[in-house]
Design a protein around this motif. Structure first.
Motif, PDB file in Angstrom:
ATOM      1  N   TRP A 189       0.914  -1.801   0.428  1.00 10.53           N
ATOM      2  CA  TRP A 189       1.634  -0.531   0.378  1.00 10.53           C
ATOM      3  C   TRP A 189       2.936  -0.668  -0.399  1.00 10.53           C
ATOM      4  O   TRP A 189       3.371   0.275  -1.081  1.00 10.53           O
ATOM      5  N   GLY A 198       1.529   5.090  -4.457  1.00  8.14           N
ATOM      6  CA  GLY A 198       1.630   5.429  -3.043  1.00  8.14           C
ATOM      7  C   GLY A 198       3.004   5.963  -2.706  1.00  8.14           C
ATOM      8  O   GLY A 198       3.920   5.977  -3.543  1.00  8.14           O
ATOM      9  N   THR A 201       8.257   3.622   0.742  1.00  8.19           N
ATOM     10  CA  THR A 201       8.247   3.009   2.067  1.00  8.19           C
ATOM     11  C   THR A 201       9.307   1.921   2.151  1.00  8.19           C
ATOM     12  O   THR A 201       9.583   1.224   1.147  1.00  8.19           O
ATOM     13  N   VAL A 250       4.704   4.860   6.689  1.00  6.74           N
ATOM     14  CA  VAL A 250       3.678   3.868   6.332  1.00  6.74           C
ATOM     15  C   VAL A 250       3.589   2.798   7.413  1.00  6.74           C
ATOM     16  O   VAL A 250       2.491   2.373   7.799  1.00  6.74           O
TER      17      VAL A 250
END
Length: 335
Positions: A189, A198, A201, A250
């Protein structure tokens, strides 16, 4: 001078050989400790059986030796290398060895043969290290134990002795969980956040800070080039929990996924063992961290009440050894 209960044949050996460390205890028939030794990981699947047994050899010789040198002494190094001879107190009554890598029947048989060949004990019992968590956490020696440490595994034991296990071979056998998988997911991630595939985070900063690299992709490349061991990704588990505490979505996703996987393993094992609303015991370093979101997720979906096992897994090995060969005859010997 030895007490009557310290005569070699009256003593027992208990072993927890895990992916992070190996813990060996020499105990009396009532479970009271005589000596202990802790060493490196027991990883026959990754490092080979000889390397794994070398770790156990050194630790057992330390607890059985009449003179126990310090770990950094030349004598200890010689024993690890197999050089020289160590005078021991003699063969003990029994050894209960709960070992990582003892997953398939042929692996259990191989490790059983290896331990028996050492001649440490009159009787030898080898099983997967997941059983140690079950025996450490359940006074009745039954229920479901889920181990979530570096990796993940699960076992269920019914009152009639029926058991349910998993192959425990990782991704290929359907397993996901533990610090290793959580860390790999955090890196995945982080890289996607970095290159725009994505969402943003906090895991990106957590990954780069932990490994001291400017970018998450640099961590990937370092692992690819062999500069960093991918086993170090398990070290990211606390960072995932910390990011979740700060509200990172996340990190929430990963913790919920881990909780779902632990509950799914427990549910499957309980069903196959014929257990209804069993006690579900969580062991291993990641589970023992006791993150509220993870525990709530497991409890919501588990087949029975959830308890974190606070005693070390080797306590389960001691309990089994004492039940089989010592003073407590209540421990089942067939599980």
């Amino acid at each position: 001078m030895n007490t009557p209960d310290d005569r070699p044949h009256d003593l027992l050996l208990a072993v927890d050989g895990g992916n992070s460390k190996t813990d060996v205890r020499l105990v009396r028939p009532d479970g009271s400790e005589v000596r202990r030794a802790v060493g490196g990981p027991f990883r026959p699947q990754a490092l080979g059986v000889p390397a794994a047994m070398a770790v156990l050899d050194a630790l057992v010789e330390r607890v059985l030796g009449t003179d126990v040198p310090t770990p950094d002494s030349s004598a200890a190094v010689d024993r690890v290398r197999g050089i020289g001879r160590v005078h021991t107190i003699g063969k003990v009554r029994g050894i209960a060895a709960f070992l990582a890598g003892a997953d398939l029947p042929e692996e259990i048989a191989t490790l059983q043969d290896q331990v028996e060949a050492r001649g440490w004990a009159d009787e030898v019992y080898v099983a997967n290290d997941t059983f140690a968590v079950l025996y450490a956490g359940s006074a009745r020696r039954e229920g479901v134990a889920v181990v979530c440490g570096t990796g993940v595994n699960c076992v269920a034991v019914a009152p009639d002795g029926r058991t349910a296990t998993f192959p425990g071979l990782g991704w290929a056998s359907g397993d996901w969980g533990g610090g290793g998988d959580l860390g790999r997911a955090a890196l995945w991630w982080a890289v996607r956040a970095e290159d725009g595939r994505g969402p943003a985070t906090a895991l990106t900063e957590a990954v780069t800070a932990h490994f001291g690299r400017p970018h998450a992709l640099d961590v990937v490349l370092a692992i690819h080039r062999g500069e960093v061991s991918d086993r170090r990704l398990a070290e990211l588990a606390p960072a995932v929990f910390a990011a979740a505490d700060r509200g990172d979505e996340v990190a929430w996703l990963l913790i919920d996924l881990l909780g779902d996987e632990l509950a799914a393993m427990a549910t499957s094992a309980a069903r196959r063992a014929g257990l209804i609303e069993p006690e579900v015991l969580l062991g291993g370093s990641v589970a023992a961290a006791g993150h509220p979101r993870l525990l709530a997720r497991v409890q919501e979906r588990a087949p029975g009440p959830v308890t974190i096992v606070t005693d070390p897994p080797v306590a389960g090995a001691v309990r089994y050894a004492v039940g089989r060969w010592g003073a407590d005859v209540s421990v089942p010997t067939g599980a």
